[in-house]
Design a protein around this motif. Structure first.
Motif, mmCIF file in Angstrom:
data_model
loop_
_atom_site.group_PDB
_atom_site.id
_atom_site.type_symbol
_atom_site.label_atom_id
_atom_site.label_comp_id
_atom_site.label_asym_id
_atom_site.label_seq_id
_atom_site.Cartn_x
_atom_site.Cartn_y
_atom_site.Cartn_z
ATOM 1 N N PHE A 32 0.835 -1.208 0.000
ATOM 2 C CA PHE A 32 0.000 0.000 0.000
ATOM 3 C C PHE A 32 0.863 1.249 0.000
ATOM 4 N N ARG A 33 1.919 1.196 0.841
ATOM 5 C CA ARG A 33 2.754 2.392 0.961
ATOM 6 C C ARG A 33 4.068 2.153 0.263
ATOM 7 N N GLY A 34 4.209 2.655 -0.914
ATOM 8 C CA GLY A 34 5.428 2.452 -1.695
ATOM 9 C C GLY A 34 5.185 2.916 -3.110
ATOM 10 N N THR A 97 -0.619 -12.615 10.314
ATOM 11 C CA THR A 97 -0.362 -11.836 9.099
ATOM 12 C C THR A 97 -1.460 -10.804 8.886
ATOM 13 N N GLN A 98 -1.019 -9.635 8.393
ATOM 14 C CA GLN A 98 -1.986 -8.594 8.018
ATOM 15 C C GLN A 98 -2.375 -8.773 6.559
ATOM 16 N N ASN A 99 -1.701 -9.690 5.883
ATOM 17 C CA ASN A 99 -1.946 -9.839 4.444
ATOM 18 C C ASN A 99 -3.240 -10.594 4.164
ATOM 19 N N ILE A 115 -5.332 -11.782 10.188
ATOM 20 C CA ILE A 115 -6.060 -10.870 11.068
ATOM 21 C C ILE A 115 -6.876 -9.824 10.303
ATOM 22 N N HIS A 116 -6.523 -9.586 9.060
ATOM 23 C CA HIS A 116 -7.312 -8.654 8.226
ATOM 24 C C HIS A 116 -8.165 -9.382 7.181
ATOM 25 N N GLY A 117 -8.304 -10.689 7.354
ATOM 26 C CA GLY A 117 -9.170 -11.445 6.445
ATOM 27 C C GLY A 117 -8.420 -11.991 5.239
ATOM 28 N N GLY A 184 8.314 -6.903 7.171
ATOM 29 C CA GLY A 184 7.655 -6.283 6.014
ATOM 30 C C GLY A 184 6.366 -5.556 6.324
ATOM 31 N N THR A 185 6.338 -4.877 7.475
ATOM 32 C CA THR A 185 5.155 -4.055 7.762
ATOM 33 C C THR A 185 5.601 -2.636 8.101
ATOM 34 N N SER A 186 4.803 -1.682 7.624
ATOM 35 C CA SER A 186 5.161 -0.276 7.851
ATOM 36 C C SER A 186 4.929 0.125 9.309
ATOM 37 N N GLY A 187 4.171 -0.695 10.041
ATOM 38 C CA GLY A 187 3.967 -0.417 11.465
ATOM 39 C C GLY A 187 3.131 0.828 11.724
#
Ligand code: NAD
Length: 243
Positions: A32-34, A97-99, A115-117, A184-187
């Motif tokens: 998303f951020r990049g 994972t947030q993925n 965790i985000h589906g 690999g997460t922007s946190g």
């Protein structure tokens, strides 16, 4: 740095891993951020919301259809595989994972929360039931349930809450696991962004892997700047020699 991370991991009897979009970047899935995170003239954060979906489900679904198309051609990379190997090395292992791409699941990993589906799962906006919809591209946009209502991706959008059972599980892990790898997460996406602080407050150790510094870097015991697809396999190889 990698050696120091291995030292920490070697001493630990339990390992929690948190991943974000960065772990799938080397599989060709945009973050998303990049610089590659853009889609047409929209920002991801403006599309991944319940309000955007209410206003314009067709545009939101076109974006998901585009993402599903990319993901359908992608394969788990060396980073995903290394995490599965970590699961095999530890008696107590869990991945949060947030993925939403499902790539971790394709490595055969067992102890995991998405965790985000998952964007291959859909939810009926009327009945609430969920099921897999694997068509790519979709046959109709927006896709509809057999009851006639519009379906939505079964993911957690910005502004929505994570299901309570998943939060409860995450907190139990954060309160009982000794070591955390954040990869690999922007946190910056909450509540997951606060998870490292909770583990740290309980005396846990943190190893971060990212191609750049993040808000988690200063909290981490070891912050490794590098690609997850390169660093994680190095860590696994080092651990295999001593565990
Ligand atoms: P993000 O897009 O905010 O950040 C990605 C992070 O990954 C950045 O810090 C970047 O520096 C890092 N990164 C990029 N390539 C890397 C590599 N090869 N190795 C190591 N690090 C790398 O992602 P986020 O923190 O996961 O949060 C955004 C939200 O976006 C999450 O909720 C997630 O569900 C969603 N998302 C998911 C996917 C996916 O499922 N693949 C893709 C995009 C966004």
């Amino acid at each position: 740095m990698v050696q120091k991370a291995i030292e920490i991991l070697k001493k630990s009897s339990s390992l929690l891993v948190i991943t974000g979009a960065g772990i799938s970047a080397e599989s060709g899935i945009p973050t998303f951020r990049g610089k590659d995170g853009l889609w047409q003239n929209y920002r991801a954060e403006d599309l991944a919301t319940p309000w955007a979906f209410q206003r314009d489900p067709e545009t939101v679904w076109k974006w998901y259809d585009w993402r599903r198309g990319i993901i359908s051609k992608a394969k788990p990379n060396k980073g995903h595989i290394a995490i599965k190997e970590l699961e095999d090395l530890y008696e107590r292992f869990f991945l949060i994972t947030q993925n939403v791409d499902g790539l971790h699941g394709r490595t055969g990993i067992k102890n995991m929360i998405e965790i985000h589906g998952n964007l291959w799962r859909v939810r009926c906006t009327k009945e609430g039931r969920t099921f897999l919809l694997l068509d790519t591209p979709l046959k109709e946009i927006p896709p509809r349930c057999t009851c006639g209502a519009i379906l939505r991706p079964d993911v957690v959008w910005f502004g929505e809450s994570i299901p309570q059972d998943l939060m409860d599980k995450a907190y139990t892990l954060l309160n009982t696991y000794e070591t955390l790898i954040v990869a690999g997460t922007s946190g910056v996406v909450y509540p997951v962004a606060s998870f490292p602080t909770i583990l740290k407050a309980n005396g846990g150790k943190i190893v971060e892997i990212n191609i750049e510094k993040t808000p988690i870097s200063d909290l981490a015991d070891i912050s490794i700047i590098g690609k997850t697809g390169e660093i994680l396999p190095e860590i696994v190889e080092g651990l295999k020699k001593i565990i």
